[in-house]
Design a protein around this motif. Structure first.
Motif, PDB file in Angstrom:
ATOM      1  N   HIS A  41       4.097  13.854   6.407  1.00  0.00           N
ATOM      2  CA  HIS A  41       4.160  12.658   5.577  1.00  0.00           C
ATOM      3  C   HIS A  41       5.587  12.133   5.599  1.00  0.00           C
ATOM      4  CE1 HIS A  41       4.361  10.157   1.952  1.00  0.00           C
ATOM      5  NE2 HIS A  41       3.054  10.014   2.088  1.00  0.00           N
ATOM      6  N   GLY A  72       6.035   6.906   3.576  1.00  0.00           N
ATOM      7  CA  GLY A  72       4.857   6.446   2.850  1.00  0.00           C
ATOM      8  C   GLY A  72       3.568   6.526   3.638  1.00  0.00           C
ATOM      9  N   ARG A  73       3.557   7.247   4.755  1.00  0.00           N
ATOM     10  CA  ARG A  73       2.358   7.340   5.584  1.00  0.00           C
ATOM     11  C   ARG A  73       2.100   8.795   5.955  1.00  0.00           C
ATOM     12  NH1 ARG A  73       0.886   2.297   7.386  1.00  0.00           N
ATOM     13  NH2 ARG A  73      -0.538   3.132   8.941  1.00  0.00           N
ATOM     14  N   LEU A  81      -2.221  15.091  -1.807  1.00  0.00           N
ATOM     15  CA  LEU A  81      -2.410  13.675  -1.553  1.00  0.00           C
ATOM     16  C   LEU A  81      -3.640  13.191  -2.319  1.00  0.00           C
ATOM     17  CD1 LEU A  81      -1.807  13.775   2.305  1.00  0.00           C
ATOM     18  CD2 LEU A  81      -0.148  13.230   0.519  1.00  0.00           C
ATOM     19  N   ASP A 109       0.805  -1.213   0.000  1.00  0.00           N
ATOM     20  CA  ASP A 109       0.000   0.000   0.000  1.00  0.00           C
ATOM     21  C   ASP A 109       0.841   1.267   0.000  1.00  0.00           C
ATOM     22  OD1 ASP A 109       1.030  -0.123   2.545  1.00  0.00           O
ATOM     23  OD2 ASP A 109      -0.861  -0.618   3.513  1.00  0.00           O
ATOM     24  N   ARG A 110       2.149   1.125   0.150  1.00  0.00           N
ATOM     25  CA  ARG A 110       3.028   2.290   0.080  1.00  0.00           C
ATOM     26  C   ARG A 110       4.417   1.814  -0.332  1.00  0.00           C
ATOM     27  NH1 ARG A 110       2.176   0.956   5.355  1.00  0.00           N
ATOM     28  NH2 ARG A 110       3.991   0.742   6.717  1.00  0.00           N
ATOM     29  N   PRO A 111       5.250   2.708  -0.864  1.00  0.00           N
ATOM     30  CA  PRO A 111       6.573   2.290  -1.340  1.00  0.00           C
ATOM     31  C   PRO A 111       7.517   1.995  -0.189  1.00  0.00           C
ATOM     32  CG  PRO A 111       6.306   4.665  -1.567  1.00  0.00           C
ATOM     33  CD  PRO A 111       4.978   4.131  -1.122  1.00  0.00           C
ATOM     34  N   PRO A 133      -1.745   5.168   4.941  1.00  0.00           N
ATOM     35  CA  PRO A 133      -0.721   4.945   3.911  1.00  0.00           C
ATOM     36  C   PRO A 133      -1.119   5.622   2.602  1.00  0.00           C
ATOM     37  CG  PRO A 133      -2.029   2.973   4.235  1.00  0.00           C
ATOM     38  CD  PRO A 133      -2.466   3.949   5.288  1.00  0.00           C
ATOM     39  N   CYS A 134      -0.210   6.377   2.013  1.00  0.00           N
ATOM     40  CA  CYS A 134      -0.527   7.063   0.771  1.00  0.00           C
ATOM     41  C   CYS A 134       0.771   7.561   0.132  1.00  0.00           C
ATOM     42  CB  CYS A 134      -1.473   8.249   1.011  1.00  0.00           C
ATOM     43  SG  CYS A 134      -0.806   9.513   2.114  1.00  0.00           S
ATOM     44  N   THR A 135       0.669   7.921  -1.113  1.00  0.00           N
ATOM     45  CA  THR A 135       1.796   8.475  -1.875  1.00  0.00           C
ATOM     46  C   THR A 135       1.387   9.834  -2.416  1.00  0.00           C
ATOM     47  OG1 THR A 135       2.501   6.263  -2.527  1.00  0.00           O
ATOM     48  CG2 THR A 135       3.347   8.102  -3.815  1.00  0.00           C
TER      49      THR A 135
END
Length: 424
Positions: A362, A365-366, A328, A96-98, A418-420
């Motif tokens: 951020h 990756g979160r 985001l 879910d994230r790098p 979790p996000c990019t």
């Protein structure tokens, strides 16, 4: 190709005229060579790791060997296309994230990783001799029989057939060549059957199970639902903003102009004043409703400015500090904004706080956002404070919510999603 896989080809006439026997031989040959190389590699790595484990250097190598099945199974899924045209899905979920740590943690937790490791060990130490011996027997024995006339012609005196029979007669070599052709055709059937059975075993171990497919579909469907929900909410906000709100603005202006034309002090002027005031209240409530559905500042300027707007309208003075690399995903910004809005509303209603603080950053990756207040504390999700709904809203985007609220305060609500980032 007339068949979808080797099993279907065996049940239909014309196998010898098709490419399936050759594809089966190629599959067994490549699988056998891959298993042989995997066995050599595993033995070398285990030996080196065992020697280095004395000084603890080999422990990471031993841990990495648990992932040896991932690339080997990926290769096997490609080789399976030789004997089965149906594609084999990848049983692994995308992180879910790098980040390497995130990828490793996910792979070690998946059952597919350990199932693939078992298949790799099976192929490396059991299956590859069977594969290569079967292909070798089918190719070498009929091949040497077929080549015996040419070998006799090259030698001029004799040919050693299969190293056990010396033949001097050209007529005998022609008969052997015919026997080799018949034997090659006869062995095509068991060879294809062996490849089909070998492929069925591999598919059983490297293909995702029913539960893994359902989990993957649930993850995908939830993402689609979140996107659809956000799009629908934006549509409602846009329709209210461009439709009902504009009509109310026009109505309020018309009532204001009518008040100017009405005789002062008369009953008509009073009624128009009441209608004008009521239209203003409805317009104000509609604007609050539109802002609650999806604030325009969030869509236009992003999460930090939207949270700053929340702080400006909060009944409890609040500070806002964000450190984000860019915009985001819309679903993440929306979920975070609603969580902060609910947290500040709870602070005003239940905590008795004098000040609050909203921070966000951020990293790794979160997205981590914290809402702090110096109130009385004692927030309990089971007491109907809205924290349960807040946690559900964050969970929709795979986020987590933690609450620290001892009696006497302070209260700290922390959410991680979790996000990019989309844009710098």
């Amino acid at each position: 190709m007339t068949s979808g896989n080797a099993w279907q080809a065996l049940r239909r006439p014309g196998l010898l005229r098709s490419a399936w026997p050759w594809r089966s031989a190629g599959y067994l040959l490549l699988s056998g060579l891959a298993g042989l190389l995997a066995g050599i590699g595993l033995l070398v790595c285990v030996t080196v790791a065992g020697v280095l484990a004395v000084v603890l250097v080999g422990l990471p190598l031993l841990a990495a060997l648990a992932l040896a099945g991932v690339p080997f199974a990926a290769l096997e899924r490609r080789l399976l296309r030789l004997v089965d045209e149906a594609p084999v899905a990848d049983p692994h979920r995308a992180p879910d994230r790098p980040g390497l740590a995130v990828w490793l943690r996910l792979r070690y937790r998946e059952r597919a990783t350990w199932r693939e490791l078992g298949y790799t060990a099976l192929a490396a130490f059991v299956l590859w001799p069977v594969d290569l011996v079967a292909v070798g027997f089918v190719v070498v024995v009929p091949g040497q029989l077929l080549a015996s006339p040419a070998l006799l012609a090259l030698d001029g005196e004799q040919v050693n057939v299969l190293k056990v029979w010396q033949v001097h007669s050209p007529a005998v070599t022609v008969a052997l060549a015919l026997a080799g052709a018949v034997l090659l055709a006869a062995l095509a059937y068991p060879l294809t059957a062996l490849a089909a059975g070998r492929a069925a075993l591999a598919r059983l171990l490297v293909e995702p199970t029913g539960s893994e497919l359902r989990i993957g579909e649930l993850v995908s469907s939830r993402a689609r639902l979140v996107d659809a929900f956000e799009a629908e909410r934006r549509r409602i906000e846009r329709d209210l903003h461009d439709g009902a709100q504009q009509r109310l603005v026009a109505l309020s202006m018309s009532l204001g102009l009518a008040r100017l034309d009405a005789p002062a002090g008369g009953p008509l002027a009073g009624r128009l004043a009441d209608a004008h005031r009521e239209a203003g209240e409805v317009l104000r409530e509609l604007r609050e409703l539109i802002n609650g559905i999806h604030p325009q500042v969030l869509a236009d300027r992003g999460l930090p400015d939207a949270c700053a707007d929340l702080a400006d309208r909060s009944a409890v003075p609040a500070e806002v500090a964000f450190d984000l690399p860019g915009r985001l995903p819309a679903a993440v910004e929306s979920a975070c904004w609603f969580a902060v809005s609910e947290a500040l509303a709870n602070t005003a209603k239940h905590s008795g706080a004098r000040r609050a603080r909203v921070t966000g950053r951020h990293a790794g990756g979160r997205l981590a956002v914290e809402v702090w207040d110096d109130g009385a504390g004692g927030a309990d999700p089971a007491a109907g404070s809205g924290l349960t709904g807040l946690a559900d809203r964050v969970a929709v985007v795979d986020g987590t919510l933690t609450v620290s609220s001892p009696p006497g305060g302070p209260t700290l609500i922390r959410l991680e999603i979790p996000c990019t980032p989309l844009t710098p």
